[in-house]
Design an enzyme around this catalytic site. Sequence first.
Site, short mmCIF file in Angstrom:
data_model
loop_
_atom_site.label_atom_id
_atom_site.label_comp_id
_atom_site.label_asym_id
_atom_site.label_seq_id
_atom_site.Cartn_x
_atom_site.Cartn_y
_atom_site.Cartn_z
N HIS A 1 0.78 -1.39 -0.04
CA HIS A 1 0.43 0.45 0.20
C HIS A 1 1.07 1.28 0.23
CE1 HIS A 1 -3.93 -2.40 0.40
NE2 HIS A 1 -3.09 -3.26 0.90
N ASP B 1 2.86 9.51 -1.15
CA ASP B 1 2.54 9.01 -1.23
C ASP B 1 1.79 7.67 -1.29
OD1 ASP B 1 -0.26 7.48 1.28
OD2 ASP B 1 -0.73 9.92 1.07
#
Length: 469
Positions: A153, A356
């Site tokens: 992730h 991110d």
Amino acid sequence: MSRLVVFSNRLPLGSSPSGGLVVALGRTMEQRGGVWIGATPGKSGTGQHTLQSYEGASFDRHALHLPEGEYNDYYLGYSNSVLWPLFHGRTDLLDVEEGQLAAYSSVNRKMAEASVNLIQEGDVIWIHDYHFIPLAAELRKLGVNNPIGFFLHTPFPSSNNVRAMSHKEFLLDWLAAYDLVGLQTQRDVSALIEVCRATFGGQLLSDGRIRCKGQDIWAASFPIGIDAKTFRQTAETQEMTSPRIDPGQKLLIGVDRLDYSKGLPHKFRGFQRFLEDQDSESERLTLLQIASPTRENVEAYQDIRRQLEQLSGEVNGEFAELGYMPIQYIHRAVPRDYLAGLYRRAAIGLVTPLIDGMNLVAKEYVTAQDSSDPGVLILSESAGAAEQLGIGALTINPFDPSSIASAIRKAVAMPLTERIERHQAMWDEISLHDVYWWTETFLNRLDKNASSRRKRSRSIADLETMLRG
Ligand code: GDG
């Protein structure tokens, strides 16, 4: 349809989780069913390493309870003081202590041992995130031959950052045990290829596998999505009941776990620059920042919390007036439905991570908008989401306060037709590539890779028999 067995550190046991992985996988599991296995700290002294089951969900839930000390070394230690900063390019925050890697490896081994009897022939195994990278290798050692996929992730680290990792060669062995390594973006796939090439002398094969030191890694990007249609409906119904904020107040909204990768101080400084440049007649804007608490026992997280409290105080001290507070900083999680209403209410979504993996907040903000009068998304070019949403968002460099300030000015002045056009382009992308698309695409590809692995091992076995005979 095969039964899905999911592993992740966190298991959804409460309601309204904050954290992208649990939000995304929760939708998949509710729809599809299966087994979800996580880890939690047990009461001190519990050394059993058996799984505990939890009732009350539409899928089976099991947790591995670990003694507190071991959990801390694995979770707060190796996972969040070594791998997380390293994968987010913050080698300055690495806090390497002896025993952490051993605890990380041992928790992965114990997780494999505790769960192996639960795995049935025909199950598909999907392991999530940096806490459990070695898990497939441990399961393979116990004879598990099922398809095993991994999804990271976070961003995949650059070769410079991997260099700072002790025992980096383990990374290669861990990843090669999977039939498929899923990454968020093309940027991450390129980083993995580069790490294999630069650090391990590997090369890309014509079928997409990366061959390093005689081992193969199969990687591809699968940008994670949200349950777009449901979230849109939630935002529509929340509109009327949503919060007690002055209806005339123009809002910018930020929603982030209070993590140093999210660029929260940078967001506040960018907004501060905007306020400094504004003339006294201009419309007053309020930044509503929800910063849900996370990993509060790690020192770097205590530092960022102090920094933000100081910064918001500074900005409010300088620009507040009677009846006007420029930054509303809320260090607490809010219910998800309420969040949907807040997004819809805000004229600007301000998403400024320094780096991110994806950033689901950006997708949620766009989804929650009224398509006939939508708000504007301001998005860091370093969020994975920028690969998909760059078509409609105003992209900024989070390190440069004037880049954030000028995007806010542009968003405030943007005509309705342009807002609608940009929003439509982003909504088309988000609704097409939603969380169900993500699951199906990943699992289809995993199935193909696993069949081709089995075929290859059968041909090698046949060849060996032929040569022996
Ligand atoms: C990791 C990667 C990747 C936040 N505050 C509250 C709340 N949230 C929800 C948001 C969103 C989720 O948590 C946060 O997701 P993000 O994607 O923004 O970030 P991470 O938690 O860091 O997630 C990230 C993600 O995994 C998925 O792969 O996108 O890059 O770092 O859904 O809405 N939810 C509620 N209250 C809050 O106060 N209810």
